[in-house]
Design an enzyme around this catalytic site. Structure first.
Site: not given
Ligand code: PLP
Ligand code: PLP
Lengths: 418, 162, 418, 162
Positions: A131, A208, A211, A234, A374
């Site tokens: 991401h 990370d 998910q 999430k 993203c």
């Molecule tokens: C794999 C992953 N990493 C990071 C994020 C970032 O999360 P957030 O937007 O809540 O900071 C997301 C979701 O947007 C994600 O799916």
């Protein structure tokens, strides 16, 4: 269907928004949970109760409301620690989202001294399926410190290409940061295996888990991660709250991130000293009611049981993969076997742009995401600019998958693809 | 629900999408820009060629290469139909008219005299998430035109700009 | 009493927590609003409605819920812009609190190039009455970049000592950062005058308006600030949301802060380009429901009228100063004239430690703060280690001040001070 | 409400607050620490002097300089009464007992044999915000003792630690 959550219809009743109808009286079919999940009543009610009865600033407030608010906030930290099987509650740091948690690490590494310092000649390794929130912080770090950013490529079926693992992760590697479950390809990565190699060469491992935490039982102690990030919204919690978990020894070595109230030990104009973890990384008034909401969310998930949630996700994903396979011209990006993946399924349909797919779906109440999610580099890897993504969660029914598949057939006919 | 959808996907839009006009990047040009819709990744590279004719500046050519949805593609096609060959002043007025239509949340009555096929985008204005798609190439054209004005006569390669 | 909000009792009904009783059936007298304010029902209800009916991620989600959520979030930005009289909505950046907003500035300045770069020989000027959140970020910046931190001292009556203004703010000064209203001394600072001097020498002016926005009509365009921060939870909004406003020219020059989703233009593994303001500074999923709550909060304040809120604060503060003067051995820290100050009043009582004062008060339902209020240097300046602080807000009644004063008399007798 | 309050402010506590025992910083000492309660700013500087006597380590002296509320001040005074002169093992056991009492949220019955005046702090355990006050000097003593153990015989000036 095997594996579904018991009493799924009762579970669905916990989520008020699932009763919504959209334009034209169409019922909502929410298949955008990898983007953000819906919230059960108990999370909303817990937040309301906090705001209506216990609201006060924490730690610093010594009156009864202050004590109640502090207790609720710190209980949420205990809940997170237990949910992740963290060795210590002090290793749980509240941030505003996963992005902040990941940036906290990259940003403090920019000012770290000693073993953790990153400089010219040093390497940071990520993957092509990250991401943007796990790419850009490392680009900024390596650019600013003159270090080198490297990454794992992807195989055609959407897995990490680990053939060059030993070359890519080497004595120059300071950090390996990777996603546990891809938000675009759905792929579940072999975190422990990569972490083992990283630790062999003395690198720290950042995971990370944005998910992963919503979908899998996550045990940080067993994961191989030194640091692990996820985001509240999430996993049926509110926005405005995320978590960075880290091993104490690593967190202790990192310099402070944001400076201000709560993260200090003592402040003089000439210089300050800092509190221990977790407070060292929690400057200012934290997202109090959001942490309390996240606590309620994780308790809700714990009550359902993460094994059950995972089994549900697997059952729905398998069913969705079957259904999608009936749509002519549809190609799934990423693994096509449910067991190898999470519940986010991105796909293309020949001849219809993802925006247009999403638009037609939306007119039938089916909410999916279209775009690059993203994850532009992962799209580029597969030679596409964008895709449509359906993502299920614990409240998703097979009937909703049927509605999606039917709407996809309709989309093709709407755009006259026969 | 199909009526809502049909209001968005007007026949005219789908026609332009399937058979876009003036597509491709052509020489000569004074400015080239690359615009991106960061939300979804739609992209357009667009060139502008201006010429002086009897004391007025004329939009001699607008050429483009775009990846995107039906709305963004059709909108680029309609844009070129509307501005190529027009005096710059008039073209800018058309641009303003299209902008007003798109930002009107569905309350603005389009003027067919001015916007021709562009009136088909009236339905798009009701879909806030799609307005950006419709405006992508229009914003790129405006940007390129401004740059062409300052560097008139010297073809340039411009940095990415969103 | 002149100046009180019209229909104060009706206004109080908007705040459910004010009905609470505490241990022993004692009613709540909440005098800790400078720490965090209470929330009106409309803010809570707006958040609940968002979570129950419109919850979706923003910008990236193109379905109906996504459009609704995006609209609610972006409307909140419009509300903030209008509330601050900001020249452009794009100049309003959502953060998680004021501390993050201030750190955003200090942190990006560390990586700025050109005019804004801070390095050896450069000076940053703050004041001795700052909240730790407006001290530590500048200590970190100046230490890390080899620049020098300087500060305005305080006069005995709790004002900034401006006698050396022209020397302190000089050609070497890159940044002047100061609080508009002190959270400890209550002092309202002459921001425009100091900003004028700072601009003369080409420095940028950062204003911590955490205590100003809740209490005063704030007009950023007229304030002299180049950047201004405040926090949602102190102005009847939720936790987890803060605001950085900045002049476009300054924000455009600053490099990105956190990297990730939403703040990018395009991402390739080899490098990325960034979105324009405000998105450049809003990485990841923002505090959506919190921004929506803040929007409702500022609309609520706008509806009461900030002039009326300010007049109320002044009336209550004057009344409180009178009442406190009746308590033997009590010394107010900071200006003793209501017109020169905001509603936070810190004081000492000879012979009773602030914790003990707060404890006795709490047993009577009176919630105040005891400690250093995140302003250790200001305490040190007055030779005290901690103090007791009462802080009123728009829902405070004269009767509550009476209860405080009575409880203070009781405290003295409890500790046998005659 | 006064009963609640009286449970917190036991006569014994107020006595120690007004007339603290063993106050002041004394020589000799093997370790000195400075602890702060970051929430409220209460501070204590505390020195430990250990001695070997017939094969066991004995807490010869604990001296301190503290700024803080009645609870934190009284607690420092009680601490010194309880540990000075005791074999280190026993003193550490008292420390553990006091810790257990304070962290028991008011459910732990204190043992007067072991804690003596320290039993007056039983009421404090019901006030979570005050537990930190009561523990400030105890934590400092534990820390100083650990440091004295490793540097026995060489008086040191230790860095601030909270
Ligand atoms: C794999 C992953 N990493 C990071 C994020 C970032 O999360 P957030 O937007 O809540 O900071 C997301 C979701 O947007 C994600 O799916
Ligand atoms: C003057 C001042 N500045 C900054 C802050 C920090 O606000 P927050 O804790 O919400 O970041 C506060 C309040 O705590 C304050 O009173």
């Amino acid at each position: 269907m095997d594996g579904l959550l018991p009493e799924l219809e009762v579970v669905r009743k916990d989520f008020p928004i699932l009763e919504r109808t959209l334009a034209g009286g169409v019922p909502l079919v929410y298949l955008d949970s990898a983007n953000t999940s819906q919230k059960p009543q108990v999370v909303i009610d817990t937040m309301v109760d906090h705001l209506e009865r216990h609201n006060a600033n924490i730690a610093r407030a010594m009156h009864q409301l202050g004590a109640e608010s502090t207790e609720a906030f710190e209980n949420a930290r205990d809940t997170v620690a237990a949910f992740l099987n963290a060795p210590s509650r002090d290793e749980v740091i509240f941030t505003k989202n996963a992005s902040e948690a990941l940036n906290l690490v990259a940003n403090t590494l920019a000012w770290a001294t000693g073993d953790l310092a990153v400089g010219p000649g040093d390497e940071v390794v990520i993957t092509e399926m990250e991401h943007h929130s796990n790419i850009v912080p490392w680009q900024l770090l390596t650019e600013r410190k003159g270090a080198t950013l490297r990454w794992f490529g992807l195989t055609d079926d959407g897995h990490l290409d680990l053939t060059n693992l030993d070359e890519l992760v080497n004595e120059r590697t300071k950090v390996v940061s990777l996603t546990w479950v891809s938000n675009m390809l759905g792929t579940v990565n072999p975190v422990a295996r990569i972490a083992a190699r990283a630790h062999e060469v003395g690198a720290i491992v950042v995971v990370d888990a944005s998910q992963a935490v919503p979908q899998l039982p996550v045990d940080v102690a067993a994961s191989g991660a030194d640091l692990l990030a996820f985001t509240g919204h999430k996993c049926v919690g509110p926005t405005g709250i995320g978590v960075l978990w880290g091993r104490r020894e690593v967190l202790d070595q990192l310099p402070p991130f944001l400076g201000g109230g709560e993260m200090i030990e003592t402040v003089r104009m000439e210089g300050s000293t800092y509190a221990g973890i977790p407070h060292k990384f929690e400057a200012g008034t934290p997202p109090i009611v959001e942490a309390v909401g996240l606590g309620a969310a994780l308790e809700y998930l714990g009550h359902l049981g993460m094994d059950a949630v995972h089994a549900h996700e697997q059952a729905i994903t398998a069913y969705a993969l079957e259904g999608l396979a009936t749509v002519p011209g549809l190609t799934v990006l990423g693994p096509t076997v449910a067991a190898e993946r999470g519940g986010a399924i991105s796909f293309e349909i020949d001849g219809v742009h993802p925006h247009d797919v999403a638009q037609v779906l939306d007119s039938r109440g089916v909410a999916v995401r279209a775009g690059h999610h993203c994850a532009k580099p992962a799209h580029a890897r597969f030679g596409v600019q964008s895709s449509t993504r359906m993502s299920s969660y614990l409240y998703t029914t097979p009937g909703e998958i049927d509605a999606l598949v039917e709407a996809l057939h309709y989309t093709r006919s709407y755009f006259k693809l026969g | 629900m199909s009526t809502e959808l049909d209001a968005l996907y007007q026949e005219i839009i789908l026609d332009h999408y399937k058979n876009p006009h003036h597509q491709g990047l052509r020489d000569p040009f004074e400015a080239e820009v690359h615009h991106v819709n960061p939300t979804c990744g739609d992209e357009v590279t667009l060139r502008v060629h201006l010429a002086e004719s009897e004391g007025t500046t004329v939009v001699e050519d607008v050429s483009y290469d775009a990846v995107g949805c039906s709305i963004s593609q059709a909108s680029a096609s309609v844009l070129t139909d509307l501005v190529i060959g027009k005096p710059l002043d008039e073209a800018l007025a058309v641009h303003q008219e299209f902008l007003t239509l798109m930002q009107g949340k569905g309350t603005v009555e389009p003027d067919e005299e001015v916007l021709e096929d562009g009136i088909a985008f009236a339905g798009v204005a009701k879909f806030p998430a799609r307005v950006k798609c419709a405006l992508l190439s229009w914003m790129a054209w405006k940007d390129a035109t401004a740059r062409a004005g300052t560097t008139a006569g010297t073809p340039t390669e411009e940095a990415t700009h969103g």
